[in-house]
Scaffold this motif. Sequence first.
Motif: not given
Length: 156
Positions: A7-30
Amino acid sequence: MTLTLPAPADLGVDMIGVPKDADVELDLRLEAVMEGVLVSGTAHSPLAGECARCLDPVSSEIEVGLQELFFYSDEDASEDDSLLDGELFDLEPTFRDAVVLALPLSPVCGDDCQGLCPECGIKLAEAGDDHRHEKIDARWASLQGLISDKDNDQEK
């Protein structure tokens, strides 16, 4: 296509967010379309923050839907549209927008969280039902010092 990225840094709002470098699982279709490449799918990541009522740590997960059209050239795209950079595309702004819009503004540790006492700051869940504070009307507060304990005993 399934990917796991940090996960990128500073992803959230004041009270909650995604921690930096946490695993983000993407399921994508191109999908190749006339104008460019349509990217759609979901992103799943952990959340960390604090309860808006009692300030205890809160952790949960979030899953958001993603959909973005990346244009081949800027001739077809408007100012706010996303462009391909050769064969590469940057999905971070789309992911960031989707996550921030889906986050609760006031996360709570539980629906029954009572919060903190506004007078002393103790957690109301731990204080008990008999937790009270004597409230004195500000208009009568200056008279409080006029009565001593001896005066109270003589009246009885």
